[in-house]
Design a protein around this motif. Structure first.
Motif, PDB file in Angstrom:
ATOM      1  N   CYS A   1     112.138  33.876 156.260  1.00  0.00           N
ATOM      2  CA  CYS A   1     112.806  35.049 157.541  1.00  0.00           C
ATOM      3  C   CYS A   1     112.908  34.366 158.616  1.00  0.00           C
ATOM      4  N   GLN A   2     111.861  33.594 159.185  1.00  0.00           N
ATOM      5  CA  GLN A   2     111.976  32.695 160.333  1.00  0.00           C
ATOM      6  C   GLN A   2     113.144  31.981 160.371  1.00  0.00           C
TER       7      GLN A   2
ATOM      8  N   ARG B   1     120.539  34.915 163.006  1.00  0.00           N
ATOM      9  CA  ARG B   1     120.432  36.362 163.813  1.00  0.00           C
ATOM     10  C   ARG B   1     120.287  35.875 165.278  1.00  0.00           C
ATOM     11  N   LYS B   2     119.497  35.122 165.844  1.00  0.00           N
ATOM     12  CA  LYS B   2     119.191  34.771 167.175  1.00  0.00           C
ATOM     13  C   LYS B   2     120.321  34.284 167.937  1.00  0.00           C
TER      14      LYS B   2
ATOM     15  N   LEU C   1     115.836  39.617 163.345  1.00  0.00           N
ATOM     16  CA  LEU C   1     115.737  39.818 161.828  1.00  0.00           C
ATOM     17  C   LEU C   1     114.358  40.482 162.018  1.00  0.00           C
ATOM     18  N   MET C   2     113.249  40.123 162.949  1.00  0.00           N
ATOM     19  CA  MET C   2     111.982  40.327 162.585  1.00  0.00           C
ATOM     20  C   MET C   2     111.526  41.926 163.216  1.00  0.00           C
TER      21      MET C   2
ATOM     22  N   ARG D   1     123.804  36.598 150.039  1.00  0.00           N
ATOM     23  CA  ARG D   1     123.541  36.934 151.532  1.00  0.00           C
ATOM     24  C   ARG D   1     122.613  36.059 152.305  1.00  0.00           C
ATOM     25  N   GLN D   2     122.839  35.835 153.571  1.00  0.00           N
ATOM     26  CA  GLN D   2     122.184  35.106 154.702  1.00  0.00           C
ATOM     27  C   GLN D   2     121.566  33.867 154.091  1.00  0.00           C
ATOM     28  N   MET D   3     122.619  33.158 153.717  1.00  0.00           N
ATOM     29  CA  MET D   3     122.498  31.778 153.000  1.00  0.00           C
ATOM     30  C   MET D   3     122.274  30.835 154.338  1.00  0.00           C
TER      31      MET D   3
END
Length: 143
Positions: free
Chosen positions: A17-18, A25-26, A32-33, A71-73
């Protein structure tokens, strides 16, 4: 470098996730967090691990009994362009095929379309914008 299925809410899940947050995301001004990730308990989480650290990850989300959406690879910047993403995706495909998945789809950032094409994915439909970035839907049959 080892391929792993990552358990939801495990230490590796937290690392993944980080990594997703930092690389995906950032840069878009998102975090995301602060999102509700409870639905992720139903997804398959995959990662590439080096020295007990997640250096690449992706999600596989059920679409139907025989279809999943990737997703989100993402790959940590220092491991990009070294075959890490290719190894992750190819290992995911083997695992998903063993689980009875016949078809994969994903929404690729336009800048990544060439990467997916080299691995047998084909673009379908028109370009669209998601999270402020141009994307193309891509598909691959595992049968």
């Amino acid at each position: 470098m080892q391929f792993e299925l990552i358990s939801y809410q495990s230490d590796w899940y937290t690392e993944a996730c980080q990594l997703r947050n930092e690389t995906l995301r950032k840069p878009l001004g998102l975090d995301l967090m602060i999102e509700d990730l409870a639905a992720e308990s139903e997804y398959l989480h995959y990662g590439m691990i080096v020295s007990n650290r997640v250096i690449a990850c992706a999600l596989a989300i059920p679409v139907s009994e025989i279809k999943m959406k990737i997703r989100q690879m993402t790959v940590a910047p220092e491991y990009q362009c070294q075959g890490t993403g290719r190894a992750l995706l190819q290992n995911m495909e083997v695992d998903l095929k063993q689980r009875g998945v016949a078809h994969l789809e994903l929404d690729a950032r336009v800048t990544a379309v060439g990467f997916y094409e080299k691995l047998g994915y084909a673009a379908v439909g028109e370009e669209f914008v998601s999270v402020s970035i141009p994307h193309l839907r891509m598909v691959k049959s595992l049968i």
